[in-house]
Design a protein around this motif. Structure first.
Motif, mmCIF file in Angstrom:
data_model
loop_
_atom_site.group_PDB
_atom_site.id
_atom_site.type_symbol
_atom_site.label_atom_id
_atom_site.label_comp_id
_atom_site.label_asym_id
_atom_site.label_seq_id
_atom_site.Cartn_x
_atom_site.Cartn_y
_atom_site.Cartn_z
ATOM 1 N N LEU A 22 0.812 -1.219 0.000
ATOM 2 C CA LEU A 22 0.000 0.000 0.000
ATOM 3 C C LEU A 22 0.844 1.267 0.000
ATOM 4 O O LEU A 22 0.363 2.335 -0.386
ATOM 5 N N LEU A 23 2.083 1.166 0.448
ATOM 6 C CA LEU A 23 3.001 2.300 0.507
ATOM 7 C C LEU A 23 4.341 1.893 -0.068
ATOM 8 O O LEU A 23 4.654 0.709 -0.176
ATOM 9 N N ARG A 24 5.134 2.889 -0.385
ATOM 10 C CA ARG A 24 6.504 2.664 -0.830
ATOM 11 C C ARG A 24 7.430 3.443 0.094
ATOM 12 O O ARG A 24 7.234 4.634 0.305
ATOM 13 N N ARG A 25 8.426 2.763 0.661
ATOM 14 C CA ARG A 25 9.380 3.410 1.551
ATOM 15 C C ARG A 25 10.518 3.995 0.719
ATOM 16 O O ARG A 25 11.053 3.344 -0.167
ATOM 17 N N ILE A 26 10.866 5.234 1.028
ATOM 18 C CA ILE A 26 11.960 5.915 0.333
ATOM 19 C C ILE A 26 12.903 6.471 1.387
ATOM 20 O O ILE A 26 12.503 7.309 2.198
ATOM 21 N N ALA A 27 14.131 5.989 1.385
ATOM 22 C CA ALA A 27 15.147 6.477 2.323
ATOM 23 C C ALA A 27 15.901 7.602 1.624
ATOM 24 O O ALA A 27 16.825 7.370 0.857
ATOM 25 N N ALA A 28 15.495 8.821 1.893
ATOM 26 C CA ALA A 28 16.022 9.970 1.153
ATOM 27 C C ALA A 28 17.410 10.386 1.599
ATOM 28 O O ALA A 28 18.251 10.721 0.770
ATOM 29 N N ASP A 29 17.651 10.381 2.903
ATOM 30 C CA ASP A 29 18.932 10.890 3.377
ATOM 31 C C ASP A 29 19.722 9.876 4.197
ATOM 32 O O ASP A 29 20.735 10.209 4.783
ATOM 33 N N GLY A 30 19.265 8.649 4.246
ATOM 34 C CA GLY A 30 19.959 7.623 5.003
ATOM 35 C C GLY A 30 19.581 7.602 6.470
ATOM 36 O O GLY A 30 19.877 6.644 7.166
ATOM 37 N N LEU A 31 18.941 8.641 6.962
ATOM 38 C CA LEU A 31 18.542 8.704 8.364
ATOM 39 C C LEU A 31 17.034 8.579 8.537
ATOM 40 O O LEU A 31 16.567 7.999 9.493
ATOM 41 N N LYS A 32 16.293 9.135 7.623
ATOM 42 C CA LYS A 32 14.846 9.190 7.751
ATOM 43 C C LYS A 32 14.201 8.571 6.526
ATOM 44 O O LYS A 32 14.635 8.801 5.405
ATOM 45 N N SER A 33 13.151 7.806 6.765
ATOM 46 C CA SER A 33 12.392 7.218 5.670
ATOM 47 C C SER A 33 11.110 8.000 5.448
ATOM 48 O O SER A 33 10.454 8.413 6.401
ATOM 49 N N PHE A 34 10.794 8.178 4.194
ATOM 50 C CA PHE A 34 9.511 8.733 3.799
ATOM 51 C C PHE A 34 8.667 7.576 3.289
ATOM 52 O O PHE A 34 9.188 6.585 2.776
ATOM 53 N N PHE A 35 7.363 7.714 3.412
ATOM 54 C CA PHE A 35 6.438 6.712 2.906
ATOM 55 C C PHE A 35 5.570 7.398 1.865
ATOM 56 O O PHE A 35 4.961 8.428 2.130
ATOM 57 N N ASP A 36 5.549 6.822 0.667
ATOM 58 C CA ASP A 36 4.870 7.402 -0.488
ATOM 59 C C ASP A 36 3.598 6.618 -0.758
ATOM 60 O O ASP A 36 3.636 5.388 -0.872
ATOM 61 N N THR A 37 2.478 7.312 -0.884
ATOM 62 C CA THR A 37 1.213 6.638 -1.183
ATOM 63 C C THR A 37 1.113 6.266 -2.664
ATOM 64 O O THR A 37 0.259 5.469 -3.029
ATOM 65 N N ASP A 38 1.984 6.817 -3.499
ATOM 66 C CA ASP A 38 2.046 6.450 -4.917
ATOM 67 C C ASP A 38 3.120 5.374 -5.044
ATOM 68 O O ASP A 38 4.315 5.659 -4.949
ATOM 69 N N THR A 39 2.709 4.138 -5.248
ATOM 70 C CA THR A 39 3.657 3.022 -5.268
ATOM 71 C C THR A 39 4.254 2.765 -6.647
ATOM 72 O O THR A 39 5.049 1.839 -6.806
ATOM 73 N N SER A 40 3.913 3.585 -7.630
ATOM 74 C CA SER A 40 4.491 3.409 -8.959
ATOM 75 C C SER A 40 5.954 3.861 -8.966
ATOM 76 O O SER A 40 6.400 4.580 -8.074
ATOM 77 N N VAL A 41 6.694 3.425 -9.968
ATOM 78 C CA VAL A 41 8.084 3.837 -10.111
ATOM 79 C C VAL A 41 8.111 5.277 -10.610
ATOM 80 O O VAL A 41 7.593 5.569 -11.691
ATOM 81 N N HIS A 42 8.653 6.172 -9.801
ATOM 82 C CA HIS A 42 8.782 7.570 -10.198
ATOM 83 C C HIS A 42 9.889 8.212 -9.367
ATOM 84 O O HIS A 42 10.125 7.824 -8.227
ATOM 85 N N PRO A 43 10.599 9.186 -9.942
ATOM 86 C CA PRO A 43 11.719 9.826 -9.237
ATOM 87 C C PRO A 43 11.255 10.931 -8.294
ATOM 88 O O PRO A 43 10.128 11.435 -8.404
ATOM 89 N N HIS A 44 12.148 11.289 -7.382
ATOM 90 C CA HIS A 44 11.849 12.309 -6.380
ATOM 91 C C HIS A 44 12.984 13.314 -6.249
ATOM 92 O O HIS A 44 14.139 12.994 -6.500
ATOM 93 N N PHE A 45 12.623 14.520 -5.821
ATOM 94 C CA PHE A 45 13.578 15.502 -5.334
ATOM 95 C C PHE A 45 13.542 15.416 -3.809
ATOM 96 O O PHE A 45 12.454 15.361 -3.216
ATOM 97 N N TYR A 46 14.715 15.436 -3.191
ATOM 98 C CA TYR A 46 14.785 15.572 -1.741
ATOM 99 C C TYR A 46 15.379 16.938 -1.464
ATOM 100 O O TYR A 46 16.492 17.233 -1.904
ATOM 101 N N LEU A 47 14.637 17.787 -0.758
ATOM 102 C CA LEU A 47 15.079 19.140 -0.469
ATOM 103 C C LEU A 47 15.860 19.136 0.842
ATOM 104 O O LEU A 47 15.272 19.083 1.926
ATOM 105 N N GLU A 48 17.173 19.128 0.709
ATOM 106 C CA GLU A 48 18.041 19.100 1.889
ATOM 107 C C GLU A 48 17.839 20.373 2.701
ATOM 108 O O GLU A 48 17.658 21.446 2.159
#
Length: 161
Positions: free
Chosen positions: A95-121
């Motif tokens: 139901l969700l996709r886990r994305i480890a953006a910075d190695g410390l914190k995981s984000f959970f995405d409700t869109d489980t399709s393959v798509h790229p992300h920007f992480y705003l440091e």
């Protein structure tokens, strides 16, 4: 957001099934019940409360901490550990996709399709990349392995002036 399922008492962190409630569930609860059922998850009080927050407001990226704060604001009194456990269960169920953006914190995405992300440091924010990023090929998997998923995260930071 009024979370109807939070009025059901829970004896443990898994909570009781919601079946047998006296009041008929509204459309949002029914949608969450279908999602959980299709994913093979029991519709506990905690799963329904967090499912309503996650899946009824459109596509989103959340952290366990941000979802915990939303749950508290919606009077869905859950522990942070329960939020983490439920997010992990939703992820395992697809139901969700886990994305480890910075190695410390995981984000959970409700869109489980393959798509790229920007992480705003510095802003601790994950944003979908607009259309236009294309891949011409995938690498071959190592012998005896298969590619499980592709995560592309472009890290951005504000320009220094």
């Amino acid at each position: 957001m009024d979370i109807q399922a939070t009025t059901i008492p829970a004896a443990d962190d898994n909570g009781p099934d919601v079946a047998g409630r006296e009041a008929a569930p509204d459309a949002g609860v029914q949608h969450c019940l279908r999602l959980l059922g299709n994913a093979g998850l029991r519709p506990t009080r905690q799963r329904l409360a967090l499912g309503q927050l996650l899946f009824l407001g459109g596509h989103r990226h959340v952290t366990a901490e941000s979802l915990y704060e939303e749950a508290m604001a919606a009077n869905a009194y859950l522990s942070l550990a329960t939020v983490y456990n439920t997010l992990n269960q939703f992820t395992e169920a697809g139901l969700l996709r886990r994305i480890a953006a910075d190695g410390l914190k995981s984000f959970f995405d409700t869109d489980t399709s393959v798509h790229p992300h920007f992480y705003l440091e510095g802003e601790d924010m994950l944003v979908d990349v607009a259309e236009g990023l294309a891949f011409t090929g995938m690498p071959e998997a190592l012998p005896g392995h298969e590619i499980a998923r592709l995560d592309v995260i472009v890290h951005l930071r504000r320009k220094r002036t």
